[in-house]
Design an enzyme around this catalytic site. Structure first.
Site, mmCIF file in Angstrom:
data_model
loop_
_atom_site.group_PDB
_atom_site.id
_atom_site.type_symbol
_atom_site.label_atom_id
_atom_site.label_comp_id
_atom_site.label_asym_id
_atom_site.label_seq_id
_atom_site.Cartn_x
_atom_site.Cartn_y
_atom_site.Cartn_z
ATOM 1 N N CYS A 23 70.754 -9.806 17.795
ATOM 2 C CA CYS A 23 71.458 -10.766 16.931
ATOM 3 C C CYS A 23 72.712 -11.232 17.378
ATOM 4 C CB CYS A 23 71.340 -10.135 15.462
ATOM 5 S SG CYS A 23 71.393 -11.531 14.325
ATOM 6 N N HIS A 39 66.498 -7.429 14.360
ATOM 7 C CA HIS A 39 67.225 -6.158 14.256
ATOM 8 C C HIS A 39 66.246 -4.948 14.428
ATOM 9 C CE1 HIS A 39 71.312 -7.910 13.055
ATOM 10 N NE2 HIS A 39 70.361 -8.762 12.406
ATOM 11 N N GLU A 44 67.203 -2.023 15.006
ATOM 12 C CA GLU A 44 67.611 -1.043 14.514
ATOM 13 C C GLU A 44 67.374 -0.769 13.027
ATOM 14 O OE1 GLU A 44 68.941 -3.524 15.308
ATOM 15 O OE2 GLU A 44 70.792 -4.265 14.146
HETATM 16 N N1 GLN Z 1 74.960 -14.834 12.061
HETATM 17 C C1 GLN Z 1 75.823 -14.009 12.857
HETATM 18 C C2 GLN Z 1 76.649 -14.649 13.995
HETATM 19 O O1 GLN Z 1 76.688 -15.692 14.271
HETATM 20 C C3 GLN Z 1 74.883 -13.072 13.312
HETATM 21 C C4 GLN Z 1 74.015 -12.205 12.509
HETATM 22 C C5 GLN Z 1 73.740 -10.937 12.798
HETATM 23 O O2 GLN Z 1 74.075 -10.420 13.707
HETATM 24 N N2 GLN Z 1 72.992 -10.310 11.817
HETATM 25 O O3 GLN Z 1 77.482 -13.828 14.475
#
Ligand code: GLN
Length: 193
Positions: free
Chosen positions: A81, A174, A176
């Site tokens: 992410c 994710h 994790e």
């Molecule tokens: N929207 C977040 C960002 O731009 C990422 C979200 C996440 O890691 N769950 O960093």
């Protein structure tokens, strides 16, 4: 074979959840906050969180160049992410400044406010036949893959959400946050490859 040591960048975000999964596997783990803590690592996970904040902290702790150098030397790296955002070469809105390691163009918060978070079963051939339950939270998408980077998973609408390039791995979701350790095991197989 030596037991690998896997670090998790522990500046911000859900690093504790990654460490909890790693501790169920037969490896050594380390929280990474300082450049010296990158030494001797076989792999590094950059967790989910807030990529703007994480990029700022990475610069405050002078980690940017040492991470890039260790990856060039062969350390495996996996971004989930916000971590995926930081691995990209190009970001749609040019913020934050990414590490520029993986040949992909990425858009942050790509699903808009209406669908802030969602969960779905993904087919991921490298993990076997059983689908992987993926949790997306304000997730990015990979808009474009370049230079032989390999797609590992996509949504039914065609958006790429997992990719690999040599020893670098990126997932928009994710792993994790689920009980399924197959992505962590896959990352370990990359470390040993
Ligand atoms: N929207 C977040 C960002 O731009 C990422 C979200 C996440 O890691 N769950 O960093």
């Amino acid at each position: 074979m030596n037991v690998p040591t896997i670090g998790v960048l522990a500046l911000q975000g859900d690093f504790a959840e990654h460490l909890a999964v790693l501790r169920t596997l037969d490896i050594d783990t380390r929280e990474v906050r300082l450049p010296a803590e990158l030494e001797g690592l076989d792999g590094l996970i950059i967790p989910g969180g807030e990529s703007m904040t994480m990029a700022k902290l990475m610069d405050s702790y002078a980690l940017r160049e040492p991470i890039r150098a260790r990856v060039r030397e062969g350390m495996a790296v996996w971004g989930t992410c916000a971590g995926l955002i930081l691995l990209a070469k190009e970001l749609e809105d040019n913020r934050p400044e990414p590490l520029g390691l993986m040949d992909m163009d990425v858009a942050r918060n790509a699903f808009g406010r209406q669908v802030d978070s969602f969960e779905t079963d993904l087919s991921v051939a490298v993990l076997g036949k059983q689908p992987f339950h993926a949790v997306f939270i304000r997730a990015p998408i990979i808009k474009q893959l370049r230079n032989g980077i390999q797609e590992l998973a996509s949504l039914p609408d065609g958006h790429v959400v997992a990719a690999r390039q040599e020893r670098m791995l990126a997932t928009a979701f994710h792993p994790e946050l689920t009980d399924d350790a197959r992505f962590h095991e896959y990352f370990l197989s990359m470390v040993n490859s």
